[in-house]
Design a protein around this motif. Structure first.
Motif, PDB file in Angstrom:
ATOM      1  N   PRO A 286       2.214  46.159  32.638  1.00 19.95           N
ATOM      2  CA  PRO A 286       3.471  45.985  32.877  1.00 19.95           C
ATOM      3  C   PRO A 286       4.068  45.685  31.840  1.00 19.95           C
ATOM      4  CG  PRO A 286       2.709  45.006  35.539  1.00 19.95           C
ATOM      5  CD  PRO A 286       1.758  45.547  33.589  1.00 19.95           C
ATOM      6  N   LEU A 287       3.301  45.314  30.975  1.00 17.92           N
ATOM      7  CA  LEU A 287       4.474  44.583  29.528  1.00 17.92           C
ATOM      8  C   LEU A 287       3.510  45.567  28.651  1.00 17.92           C
ATOM      9  CD1 LEU A 287       4.123  42.060  31.057  1.00 17.92           C
ATOM     10  CD2 LEU A 287       4.851  41.294  29.182  1.00 17.92           C
ATOM     11  N   ARG A 288       4.357  46.241  27.312  1.00 12.63           N
ATOM     12  CA  ARG A 288       3.731  47.104  26.519  1.00 12.63           C
ATOM     13  C   ARG A 288       4.800  46.847  25.499  1.00 12.63           C
ATOM     14  NH1 ARG A 288       0.287  50.204  25.349  1.00 12.63           N
ATOM     15  NH2 ARG A 288      -1.142  50.530  26.947  1.00 12.63           N
ATOM     16  N   ASP A 289       4.124  45.635  23.974  1.00  7.56           N
ATOM     17  CA  ASP A 289       4.877  45.839  22.995  1.00  7.56           C
ATOM     18  C   ASP A 289       5.477  44.163  22.843  1.00  7.56           C
ATOM     19  OD1 ASP A 289       3.969  47.834  21.572  1.00  7.56           O
ATOM     20  OD2 ASP A 289       5.968  49.099  22.019  1.00  7.56           O
ATOM     21  N   GLY A 290       4.506  42.879  23.821  1.00  7.30           N
ATOM     22  CA  GLY A 290       5.350  42.026  24.308  1.00  7.30           C
ATOM     23  C   GLY A 290       6.588  41.769  25.640  1.00  7.30           C
ATOM     24  N   VAL A 291       6.902  43.151  25.754  1.00  4.80           N
ATOM     25  CA  VAL A 291       7.769  43.173  26.872  1.00  4.80           C
ATOM     26  C   VAL A 291       8.161  44.274  27.982  1.00  4.80           C
ATOM     27  CG1 VAL A 291       9.782  42.893  25.389  1.00  4.80           C
ATOM     28  CG2 VAL A 291       9.269  45.794  25.644  1.00  4.80           C
ATOM     29  N   ILE A 292       8.733  43.723  29.107  1.00  4.18           N
ATOM     30  CA  ILE A 292       8.110  44.287  29.844  1.00  4.18           C
ATOM     31  C   ILE A 292       8.759  45.767  30.151  1.00  4.18           C
ATOM     32  CG2 ILE A 292       9.073  44.537  32.260  1.00  4.18           C
ATOM     33  CD1 ILE A 292       9.364  41.334  32.558  1.00  4.18           C
ATOM     34  N   ALA A 293       7.804  47.258  30.957  1.00  2.41           N
ATOM     35  CA  ALA A 293       7.848  47.560  30.634  1.00  2.41           C
ATOM     36  C   ALA A 293       8.326  48.921  32.045  1.00  2.41           C
ATOM     37  CB  ALA A 293       6.341  48.106  29.902  1.00  2.41           C
TER      38      ALA A 293
END
Length: 342
Positions: A67-74
């Motif tokens: 669910p998270l990509r690059d530290g944020v919710i994707a």
């Protein structure tokens, strides 16, 4: 049993790679940040370690989502389901008879936009948390390694997580200057996948690349004998013929493969130091720079950074859990810390 416990206080390090929940100062859950969903109904089939075991081995009826990509919710819905499922896992262990009201402190990257912060807050509230506070990851990491973040003294933290590398100078309870770059553990893993394909002509997946990083990952091409790992044997299909291959990989190769990404981290650290006021800079030179996060475990990284910056780097005792421990400390002092966000 928690029959009369109606308010539950939890601290969560919602990480790109792993999510950790702390309660009463103890880690009660440490699971990979991944969800397995039924492709047809979108129902949750597994969360955490069980879902991780399915990754790369799914059939057409199952899909695994981070669910998270690059530290944020994707993926908003998957993040909500993951948080809800992880809270349920904690409650199942504690045998609650009624669903408690949950007060939570959750950490976010220091470079998060207002939209990204709102996504974390909304996901957490939809998962059943009534009272949500947020803390920036480098602030939590600093608290986790035992620094007094409210003192009139400069401290620098470099937290290398799965999705982002957080670099911050902290003094008097705030981030004086910070850099959040999306070069971190996932990027290093992708570097290894590409390297193995281009140089050795072997196809490897994300999990195998992660194992290569753990077993022979290095930031330096020359390590001391006691620190140098033995070659790691990688097995997989040939990219051209699909016939099975066995390839021994050395730490020197991986150091060469990761060089570009680590150079970008060095550039970001120097950029943060350029923005640092002189008095705080002097404190940092005296105190050194603290390395946390899973990336801090990369062999030779602290020495490489020291050679570049000429300031000592200290690897935290338990870098993987530093952010989570700091978030747990923030939970105990919610009313006293002005840097927590509602």
């Amino acid at each position: 049993m928690g029959l009369f416990s109606f308010t539950q206080e939890l601290a969560m390090d919602l990480g790109t790679a792993n999510s950790i929940i702390i309660q009463n100062g103890k880690i009660v859950l440490d699971e990979p940040s991944i969800v397995a969903l039924d492709s047809r109904s979108e129902a949750v089939m597994a969360i955490g370690e069980k879902a991780q075991q399915m990754k790369g081995k799914e059939n057409s009826n199952i899909r695994t989502v981070r669910p998270l990509r690059d530290g944020v919710i994707a993926d908003f819905k998957a993040a909500e389901e993951m948080i809800r499922g992880m809270v349920k896992m904690v409650n199942r262990k504690q045998n609650f008879l009624m669903s408690p009201s949950i007060k939570m402190v959750i950490c976010i990257p220091s470079g998060s936009t207002e939209v990204e912060r709102r996504a974390v807050r909304d996901s957490t509230e939809h998962a059943g948390c009534r009272d949500v506070y947020m803390i920036y990851e480098p602030m939590a990491a600093a608290m986790g390694v035992g620094l007094d973040v409210e003192a009139p003294e400069g401290h620098m933290i470099v937290d290398i997580g799965g999705g982002t590398t957080e670099i911050a100078v902290i003094s008097l309870g705030c981030l004086v200057c910070n850099k959040s770059i999306r070069i971190a553990g996932d990027e290093l893993t992708d570097d290894i996948v590409q390297y193995m394909g281009q140089i050795h002509n072997i196809k490897v997946g994300e999990r195998t690349a992660e194992l290569i990083k753990i077993n022979v990952g290095s930031a330096l091409t020359e390590l001391d004998d006691e620190e140098a790992p033995e070659d790691y044997v990688v097995r997989g299909p040939n990219r051209m013929t699909s016939l099975p291959m066995e390839v021994p990989v050395s730490y020197q190769e991986i150091a060469h493969c990761l060089d570009k990404s680590i150079t970008k981290m060095e550039t970001a650290i120097l950029a943060a130091l350029e923005q640092t006021p002189p008095e705080l800079y002097a404190d940092i030179v005296r105190n050194g720079i603290h390395l946390t996060g899973g990336g801090a475990l990369l062999r030779g990284l602290a020495k490489r950074f020291y050679d570049k910056v000429n300031i000592p780097f200290h690897v935290a005792d338990d870098p993987l859990h530093a952010v989570a421990r700091g978030t747990g400390l923030a939970l105990k002092n919610v009313d006293n810390y002005s840097f927590l966000m509602r």
